[in-house]
Design an enzyme around this catalytic site. Structure first.
Site, PDB file in Angstrom:
ATOM      1  N   LYS A   1      -3.860  -5.694  10.234  1.00 26.61           N
ATOM      2  CA  LYS A   1      -3.035  -6.522   9.328  1.00 26.61           C
ATOM      3  C   LYS A   1      -2.346  -7.625  10.131  1.00 26.61           C
ATOM      4  O   LYS A   1      -1.905  -7.386  11.264  1.00 26.61           O
ATOM      5  CB  LYS A   1      -2.005  -5.615   8.637  1.00 26.61           C
ATOM      6  CG  LYS A   1      -1.188  -6.307   7.547  1.00 26.61           C
ATOM      7  CD  LYS A   1      -0.241  -5.319   6.849  1.00 26.61           C
ATOM      8  CE  LYS A   1       0.545  -6.002   5.731  1.00 26.61           C
ATOM      9  NZ  LYS A   1       1.463  -5.067   5.024  1.00 26.61           N
TER      10      LYS A   1
ATOM     11  N   SER B   1       1.380  -5.269  -0.204  1.00 24.57           N
ATOM     12  CA  SER B   1       1.071  -6.418   0.599  1.00 24.57           C
ATOM     13  C   SER B   1      -0.169  -6.275   1.476  1.00 24.57           C
ATOM     14  O   SER B   1      -0.742  -7.279   1.884  1.00 24.57           O
ATOM     15  CB  SER B   1       2.268  -6.758   1.491  1.00 24.57           C
ATOM     16  OG  SER B   1       2.473  -5.780   2.482  1.00 24.57           O
TER      17      SER B   1
ATOM     18  N   SER C   1       3.302  -0.896   0.102  1.00 25.70           N
ATOM     19  CA  SER C   1       2.307  -1.877   0.547  1.00 25.70           C
ATOM     20  C   SER C   1       1.050  -1.315   1.194  1.00 25.70           C
ATOM     21  O   SER C   1       0.100  -2.054   1.434  1.00 25.70           O
ATOM     22  CB  SER C   1       2.941  -2.862   1.529  1.00 25.70           C
ATOM     23  OG  SER C   1       3.744  -3.792   0.842  1.00 25.70           O
TER      24      SER C   1
END
Lengths: 95, 490
Positions: free
Chosen positions: B75, B153, B177
């Protein structure tokens, strides 16, 4: 509690985010949506409840008070938008 | 032979050990899949040279760590030395860290291969991956002409794993998330107990809630990856100094005698029938596996989202104060006569997106003089009560709690554009309690809704008992037998 345009302007200033005058009414409206949602918390009985400071019941660890890192001026400045002579450079601070 | 990029971490590990293929071959398969999947918007900074170099080293090493030669996606929130790391924000444009996050340091030490950085909502603020400066990540699942959100997210991580662009990915979870995007894409996502993984080098959003975790193709892979990510770190004073067990060894699938709680407060108004049905089916699967299911009560559940939307913005306004155009990232071009304050204000106005600005300002407001007690301190007290609810349920002998992960299946990109911000926040209604209480939670793909989109159930465990939690999740996974994959359209 309702947020007016002046309050929105003040919060934007405190947050150091430039908001154009004609965007302030919409911003104030969004604040009011969010704060209206948050307002539910006033129903909760919190008498005698301690505010949470740590979600895990641990004491912060301690270590010897010694220097563990340093001497990395180049690495520290490498990502600066404007670095000169070993310093971060910014626009004039004092008039 | 199956396409190597479709393998699980466990299968690839075994295949590498037996010499069926090399890490270089495995990595090439992923890189090829990534290059053919630009339409998904998952990988935003590709690092093929680094990947091949690490893969060849892994092959040369032969025996290595548990992840030797396993290609992963990272990420964009994780700092990786020398690789663009910008938390999907314009304000960090061009930022290449001079240091490495502890989690990724551990992954490389374990032999993992880095394929690149993954899309996400800007500063991890969002539930649809639509606030990213890179553009949307797109769910590989599709049921009609619409492009669907992979959630957020960690939307890029979820898309990459679901579309077999990598074997596993890192995510972070502040209010859901990891778990919400996992549910939207039919993969497994685990948020560990707060303090299990070091936060050092992960761009901070809300420090008392943020936690890194694995996003994988199944529960076993989550166990493998978590073990390599977790552990105490002197660089993060909130990381906990306790042993990291072999989570994979806990996966017996035997949950006889375990007590699973179903919280009645999670039956929310307007919950779609398919979510309610999935939840009942999950309950039955655990009963059939020998668990005892009991009704429990978490009375402060309805206050979790409003509590979160005080605490998270408050912490964000403080954490994001560092983006001032001085030390790193992007600085606005000043106008004639601008001083340093104007430089800050213009830099932050053009560097941050709308949702990030909104949250910084809400946080600034709730922390400002006169409102601190009414909002911030009150929220911290309600947070104490939310955690106490869970403590009491676990004290009654409950081993894990079963809930839906999300109140709906994946929705269309752009469909929430005109809703007020609170509508988007409701996506996290079932996940956010877990962050506030610091507990481990995992989303397991358990079924498909009426249109064929994947749906997930969430299991919540006791603090630092991820092994037990993973084992219950493993039992649920086996009972559910979810094997569906998205049809490739990209």
């Amino acid at each position: 509690m309702s947020i007016d345009i002046e309050t929105a302007r003040r919060v934007a200033k405190l947050a150091r985010i430039r908001v154009e005058d004609n965007d302030l009414p919409a911003l104030a409206g969004e604040f009011n949506d969010i704060l209206g949602f948050i307002e539910q918390l006033s129903e909760v009985d919190i008498d005698g409840v301690e505010p949470m400071t740590s979600v895990t019941p641990q004491r912060l660890k301690r270590r010897e008070d010694v220097v563990t890192d340093g001497g990395q001026q180049k690495a520290v400045l490498n990502n600066a938008p404007d670095a000169r002579e070993g310093f971060f450079a910014v626009p004039k601070v004092v008039e | 032979m199956t396409d190597l990029n479709t393998l699980t971490i466990a299968a690839a590990r075994d295949g590498l050990k037996k010499g069926d293929f090399t890490s270089a071959e495995l990595t090439e398969a992923c890189l090829t899949a990534i290059d053919a999947a630009d339409a998904l918007g998952a990988f935003v900074h590709k690092t093929p040279e680094k990947a091949m170099e690490q893969a060849k080293s892994a092959d040369a090493r032969g025996e290595g760590g548990a992840l030797n030669g396993i290609p992963l996606g990272i990420k964009d929130l994780f700092c990786v030395r020398g690789v663009d790391s910008q938390a999907a924000s314009r304000i960090l444009e061009g930022f290449r860290p001079e240091y490495e996050s502890t989690v990724t340091t551990k992954l490389w030490a374990s032999g993992a291969v880095m394929l690149g950085k993954l899309n996400m909502d800007e500063f991890a603020m969002g539930s649809s991956n639509e606030s990213s400066v890179y553009g949307d990540a797109v769910n590989p699942w599709k049921v009609d002409d619409r492009k669907l959100t992979p959630g957020g997210s960690s939307g890029g991580s979820a898309t990459a794993v679901a579309a077999d662009l990598c074997l596993g990915a890192t995510g972070t979870d502040t209010g859901g998330s990891i778990r919400q995007p996992a549910a939207f894409t039919g993969i497994t996502g685990l948020k560990p107990t707060y303090g299990r993984c070091s936060r050092f080098g992960i761009v901070a959003f809300a420090s008392s809630l943020d936690q890194a975790g694995p996003m994988t193709k199944d529960v076993r892979d989550a166990a493998i990856l978590l073990r390599e990510m977790a552990g105490h770190d002197p660089l993060d004073s909130t990381s906990v100094d306790i042993a990291v067990p072999d989570f994979e060894a806990a996966l017996t699938g035997d949950i006889k005698g375990k007590t699973i709680g179903l919280p009645k407060e999670y039956r929310v108004d307007g919950m779609p029938e398919e979510i309610d049905r999935l939840w009942s089916e999950g309950r039955q699967m655990l009963v059939d596996a020998g668990a005892k299911v009991v009704d429990v009560s978490l009375p402060h559940t309805k206050y979790a989202l409003p509590t979160y939307y005080v605490i998270a913005p408050a912490e964000a306004s403080s954490n994001l104060a560092r983006y001032d155009g001085v030390r790193f990232g992007r600085r606005a071009v000043p106008d004639q006569g601008d001083g340093v304050t104007e430089m800050y204000e213009k830099t932050r106005a053009e560097g941050f997106g709308d949702e990030v600005k909104r949250r910084i300002m809400v946080g600034t407001y709730v922390l400002s003089a006169g409102f601190y007690d009414a909002y911030y301190n009150r929220a911290r007290k309600v947070r104490t009560l939310i955690k106490r609810d869970f403590d009491e349920v676990f004290a009654q002998g409950v081993d894990a709690i079963l809930t839906p992960t999300t109140p709906s299946a994946a929705f269309g990109l752009g469909e929430m554009a005109h809703a007020d911000p609170v509508q988007m926040y409701l996506n996290d209604v079932f996940t956010v309690t877990v962050n506030l209480a610091g507990l481990p939670g995992i989303s397991v793909p358990t079924g498909q809704g009426a249109t064929g989109l994947p749906l997930g159930l969430q299991l919540i465990g006791r603090p630092f008992e991820e092994g037990d939690l993973l084992n219950v999740a493993y039992a649920l996974e086996r009972a559910a037998g979810f094997v569906a994959k998205p049809d490739r359209w990209w």
